[in-house]
Design a protein around this motif. Structure first.
Motif, short mmCIF file in Angstrom:
data_model
loop_
_atom_site.label_atom_id
_atom_site.label_comp_id
_atom_site.label_asym_id
_atom_site.label_seq_id
_atom_site.Cartn_x
_atom_site.Cartn_y
_atom_site.Cartn_z
N ALA A 211 97.29 50.92 61.17
CA ALA A 211 96.88 51.75 60.04
C ALA A 211 96.09 52.97 60.53
CB ALA A 211 96.01 50.93 59.08
N ALA A 212 95.22 52.74 61.51
CA ALA A 212 94.42 53.84 62.05
C ALA A 212 95.32 54.91 62.65
CB ALA A 212 93.44 53.30 63.09
N ARG A 213 96.38 54.45 63.35
CA ARG A 213 97.27 55.39 64.01
C ARG A 213 98.06 56.19 62.96
NH1 ARG A 213 99.27 52.26 68.62
NH2 ARG A 213 97.31 52.82 69.60
N TYR A 214 98.52 55.51 61.91
CA TYR A 214 99.25 56.20 60.84
C TYR A 214 98.36 57.22 60.15
CZ TYR A 214 103.40 53.31 61.07
OH TYR A 214 104.55 52.71 61.49
N ALA A 215 97.05 56.90 60.07
CA ALA A 215 96.13 57.82 59.42
C ALA A 215 95.76 58.99 60.35
CB ALA A 215 94.86 57.07 59.00
N GLY A 216 96.36 59.01 61.53
CA GLY A 216 96.14 60.15 62.42
C GLY A 216 94.94 60.01 63.32
N MET A 217 94.37 58.81 63.40
CA MET A 217 93.22 58.64 64.29
C MET A 217 93.70 58.45 65.73
SD MET A 217 90.98 56.04 62.01
CE MET A 217 90.63 56.39 60.29
N LYS A 218 92.93 58.99 66.65
CA LYS A 218 93.29 58.86 68.07
C LYS A 218 92.69 57.55 68.58
CE LYS A 218 93.60 63.79 69.05
NZ LYS A 218 93.08 64.38 67.78
N VAL A 219 93.43 56.46 68.34
CA VAL A 219 92.90 55.13 68.63
C VAL A 219 92.56 54.98 70.11
CG1 VAL A 219 93.40 52.67 68.56
CG2 VAL A 219 94.10 54.13 66.68
N ARG A 220 93.48 55.43 70.98
CA ARG A 220 93.26 55.24 72.42
C ARG A 220 92.03 55.99 72.90
NH1 ARG A 220 99.50 55.30 74.58
NH2 ARG A 220 99.84 53.13 74.05
N ALA A 221 91.88 57.22 72.43
CA ALA A 221 90.70 58.00 72.82
C ALA A 221 89.43 57.32 72.32
CB ALA A 221 90.80 59.41 72.26
N ARG A 222 89.50 56.71 71.13
CA ARG A 222 88.32 56.02 70.59
C ARG A 222 87.98 54.80 71.44
NH1 ARG A 222 88.00 59.94 69.24
NH2 ARG A 222 88.19 60.98 67.22
N ILE A 223 89.02 54.03 71.85
CA ILE A 223 88.76 52.86 72.70
C ILE A 223 88.08 53.31 73.99
CG2 ILE A 223 89.86 51.06 74.11
CD1 ILE A 223 91.94 50.74 71.92
N LEU A 224 88.63 54.37 74.60
CA LEU A 224 88.06 54.88 75.85
C LEU A 224 86.61 55.30 75.63
CD1 LEU A 224 88.72 55.63 78.78
CD2 LEU A 224 89.35 57.90 77.97
N GLY A 225 86.37 56.05 74.53
CA GLY A 225 85.03 56.55 74.25
C GLY A 225 84.03 55.42 74.04
N VAL A 226 84.43 54.43 73.24
CA VAL A 226 83.52 53.32 72.95
C VAL A 226 83.21 52.54 74.21
CG1 VAL A 226 83.37 51.10 71.77
CG2 VAL A 226 84.15 53.09 70.55
N MET A 227 84.23 52.33 75.05
CA MET A 227 83.97 51.56 76.27
C MET A 227 83.04 52.32 77.22
SD MET A 227 87.56 49.54 76.97
CE MET A 227 86.93 48.42 78.23
N LEU A 228 83.23 53.65 77.31
CA LEU A 228 82.33 54.44 78.16
C LEU A 228 80.90 54.38 77.61
CD1 LEU A 228 84.48 57.57 79.08
CD2 LEU A 228 83.91 55.60 80.49
N LEU A 229 80.78 54.50 76.29
CA LEU A 229 79.45 54.39 75.67
C LEU A 229 78.82 53.05 76.01
CD1 LEU A 229 77.30 55.35 73.55
CD2 LEU A 229 78.67 54.19 71.82
N SER A 230 79.63 52.00 75.92
CA SER A 230 79.15 50.66 76.21
C SER A 230 78.65 50.55 77.65
CB SER A 230 80.28 49.67 75.96
OG SER A 230 79.89 48.38 76.30
N GLY A 231 79.45 51.09 78.59
CA GLY A 231 79.04 51.07 79.99
C GLY A 231 77.73 51.81 80.19
N GLY A 232 77.58 52.94 79.50
CA GLY A 232 76.35 53.72 79.61
C GLY A 232 75.15 52.96 79.08
N LEU A 233 75.33 52.24 77.97
CA LEU A 233 74.22 51.46 77.38
C LEU A 233 73.76 50.34 78.32
CD1 LEU A 233 75.54 51.12 73.73
CD2 LEU A 233 73.44 52.27 74.41
N ALA A 234 74.74 49.61 78.86
CA ALA A 234 74.38 48.53 79.78
C ALA A 234 73.70 49.10 81.01
CB ALA A 234 75.62 47.72 80.17
N ALA A 235 74.18 50.28 81.46
CA ALA A 235 73.58 50.91 82.63
C ALA A 235 72.14 51.32 82.35
CB ALA A 235 74.41 52.13 83.05
N LEU A 236 71.88 51.80 81.14
CA LEU A 236 70.51 52.19 80.78
C LEU A 236 69.57 51.00 80.88
CD1 LEU A 236 68.80 54.58 79.82
CD2 LEU A 236 69.28 53.91 77.47
#
Lengths: 351, 312
Positions: A229-254
């Motif tokens: 549904a997210a993809r049909y709505a035009g959301m960049k799902v893959r970019a979001r997954i990448l972004g969230v995972m990088l954010l997560s790595g940064g938080l754990a690193a902090l």
């Protein structure tokens, strides 16, 4: 009349909370039973635990020191959970953050106001780098992220020990298997509690706003709930997954940055102390809500702090891991059982 | 040079056997649709129970049996939560890992550093073991090696792909609703295969302390359970795939030993990273390089999804 169970598709928060409270109590009751069977007086232990956690100033200070990394690793696992990804590698990203911070702290002389932010920035960058390959593989090739993120924990642990006893080894005292004491430290605000604690609190509150009140957070939630549904709505799902995972790595690193620059002051093997793994437990308790990370991390910090006290009573550190596992197990069962409701079926309603 | 090759291969067979056995167990569980992330904890439990058993009665076979039973009991607890109660499999798996690691360290506290009084000895097969290089490595090993590399995967492969029961088992992992409609006992099949798989994970831990690292210490398993989980993906959920990838990773482990023994100019820490980094590379590279792999190596369709008869 016949009794049966009906499965509810959704569970009200109050109902879930009641079941979870029951689960925690059951887990603690089983633990108490084991302690009693091994010849210890549970009442004496309970008294000791209360006095040395919430019952004294030193206890509260220790609680805040445990809470700081747990808030951040818990938030790290929670944000990826919102998009349906498990980051089991917070432990490794924690180490990466500590390594990045230590590199700057040891080899970049300068005033604390300049060096500390640089340590944090480099640590966060290292944590993001540490999760980059699993994140790319998950987002663009669908590779199971649980295993890739987890295996990197062992690599990070080995790398930390290697640096601490090898090239970065303390040459002044020489005896400890750790690096030298960092020349700068995060200033304390209350006893041994340093600025990392309020910053971690603020970060979690900021994330709560980011995930529930912004367009980005909305896209994460939708992508996690229904990728198609997210993809049909035009959301960049893959970019979001990448972004969230990088954010997560940064938080754990902090969390790793704060631990090395605020609490331990030197890089050593075993520095992460399972905080990354306990972050998973925090995230499970929080059920995807960043605000819930606050009480969840508090409970986890309490268990860890109590565990340290119990260690003085000839219980091994690993007993704490077992107790945590038991709590997690009971909660997993309670979460499912909360879905069921007894119903009675009248005779005529049956086919 | 020949000696080195023989030694490396022998170590690879032993180190790989641990991974192959655990991975085979996980193949069974995942084929019926249940991901058991508790392998690491179950292996740890098996490893310590094996040591405790052989300290009491120095018979390695009894130790291996006790380790298997310990794993199976842990597996029943996990299966009760995930198959009967139908709780979240990821959470329960992590909980079993924590519980297994914590319990085994607590139970094994008094046994830390005690060398195993009984281990599996080498039983060379006459004739074959005299072959150069591969002789000592494959035919001069202890008896469980043949069980791990030949008997068990052979049996699993035959049951899975050549019997009606195997078809039922795979159906439960692919489409439990259809299997249920066809009259197959979904819950029972899942429960017992998860238990059996966990038993093999326990046996893998026991095999580790009874042959290859014959002494208990906390953190002994060191991620082998997680590597085994990754191997299942790499093996495409096939029994012989699990065995072969176990052997491959045994080779990588052996390589890091050789490096340390021969003073290669690489720090031991980096050589020790090889199995972990290798595993990551091996599960990422194939799907990136060859897209068709994704279909050939696909996971069972219902993997990780609890089955509720009344919820469609």
């Amino acid at each position: 009349m016949a009794g049966t169970l009906q499965r509810l598709p959704t569970v009200t928060p109050g109902r879930r909370l009641a079941w979870r409270a029951g689960a925690v109590v059951t887990a603690l009751a089983i633990t108490t039973l084991f302690l009693a069977l091994s010849g210890r007086d549970p009442r004496l232990l309970a008294d000791l635990v209360v006095r040395s956690t919430v019952g004294s100033r030193f206890g509260l200070e220790d609680l805040a020191l445990f809470l700081t990394p747990l808030l951040l690793t818990g938030a790290a696992v929670t944000v990826t959970g919102r998009i349906g990804v498990w980051n089991i590698g917070a432990e490794g990203q924690f180490y990466a953050g500590a390594i990045g911070a230590t590199a700057v702290g040891l080899y970049l002389p300068g005033p604390a106001w300049l060096v500390l932010p640089l340590m944090a920035a480099n640590g966060i960058a290292c944590g993001m780098g540490w999760i980059l390959v699993p994140a790319l593989a998950r987002a663009y090739a669908g590779v199971n992220e649980i295993i890739t993120t987890l295996l990197l924990n062992f690599v990070a642990g080995l790398l930390t020990t290697y640096l601490a006893v090898g090239p970065w080894h303390d040459r002044v005292t020489g005896a400890l298997a750790s690096t030298g004491r960092l020349p700068v430290r995060i200033p304390e605000i209350w006893g041994v509690v340093h600025w990392g604690f309020p910053i971690a609190l603020a970060v979690v509150l900021g994330l709560a706003w980011l995930t529930t009140r912004t367009r980005w957070g909305y896209q994460i939630t939708i992508s996690g709930a229904n990728e198609q549904a997210a993809r049909y709505a035009g959301m960049k799902v893959r970019a979001r997954i990448l972004g969230v995972m990088l954010l997560s790595g940064g938080l754990a690193a902090l969390a790793g940055v704060f631990e090395v620059a605020g609490t331990v002051h030197r890089l050593q093997g075993g520095l992460a102390n399972n905080f990354g793994y306990f972050g998973i437990v925090v995230a499970v308790l929080a059920r995807g809500s960043c605000l819930n990370v606050l009480p969840a991390a508090l409970l986890m910090a309490f268990i860890l702090n109590a565990g340290i006290v119990l260690q003085t009573e000839q219980l091994t550190a690993s007993a704490v891991l077992a107790i945590t596992g038991l709590v997690l197990f009971m909660i997993a069962i309670a979460d499912e059982l909360a879905h069921y409701r007894p119903v009675t079926i009248r005779a005529e309603a049956r086919p | 040079m020949i000696d080195l090759l023989t030694g490396t291969l022998s170590t690879a067979v032993l180190a790989g056997g641990v991974l192959a056995l655990a991975a085979l167990g996980e193949v069974l569980a995942e084929r019926v649709g249940v991901t058991n992330l508790g392998v690491e904890g179950l292996m740890s439990l098996g490893a310590v129970i094996a040591i405790i058993t052989v300290v009491a009665t120095p018979d390695p076979w009894l130790g291996l049996l006790a380790a298997t039973l310990a794993g199976a009991v842990g597996g029943m607890v996990f299966a009760f939560a995930t198959v009967i109660v139908r709780a979240n499999q990821v959470l329960c798996g992590l909980a079993v890992t924590f519980l297994g690691l914590g319990l085994s360290a607590s139970v094994g506290h008094d046994y830390a550093g005690v060398p195993s009084p009984a281990t599996f000895g080498r039983v060379p097969i006459p004739g074959l073991s005299a072959l150069p290089v591969i002789g000592p490595a494959f035919f001069g090993q202890n008896l469980p090696v043949y069980l791990i590399y030949l008997v068990l995967p052979g049996l699993a492969h035959w049951v899975m792909f050549h019997t009606r029961h195997g078809l039922a088992m795979r159906a439960v992992g692919e489409n439990p609703a259809a299997a249920d409609a066809a009259g197959l006992p979904v819950t029972a099949l899942r429960f017992w295969y998860v238990t059996l798989g966990a038993g093999l994970a326990g046996a893998a831990g026991g095999y580790l302390t009874l042959t290859y690292v014959p002494v208990w210490s906390e953190g002994l398993i060191a991620g082998r359970g997680w590597i085994a989980l990754a191997l299942v993906i790499f093996a495409g959920y096939r029994p012989f795939g699990a065995t072969l990838s176990g052997l491959l990773f045994g080779l990588i482990t052996a390589l890091s030993f050789v490096g340390q023994a021969r003073n290669w100019p690489i720090a031991p820490a980096f050589l020790n990273m090889l199995p972990y980094l290798g595993t990551i590379a091996f599960i990422i590279v194939p799907v990136v390089v060859w897209h068709r792999m994704r279909r050939i190596m696909a996971a069972p369709a219902a993997l990780g999804v609890p089955y509720h008869r009344d919820v469609r």
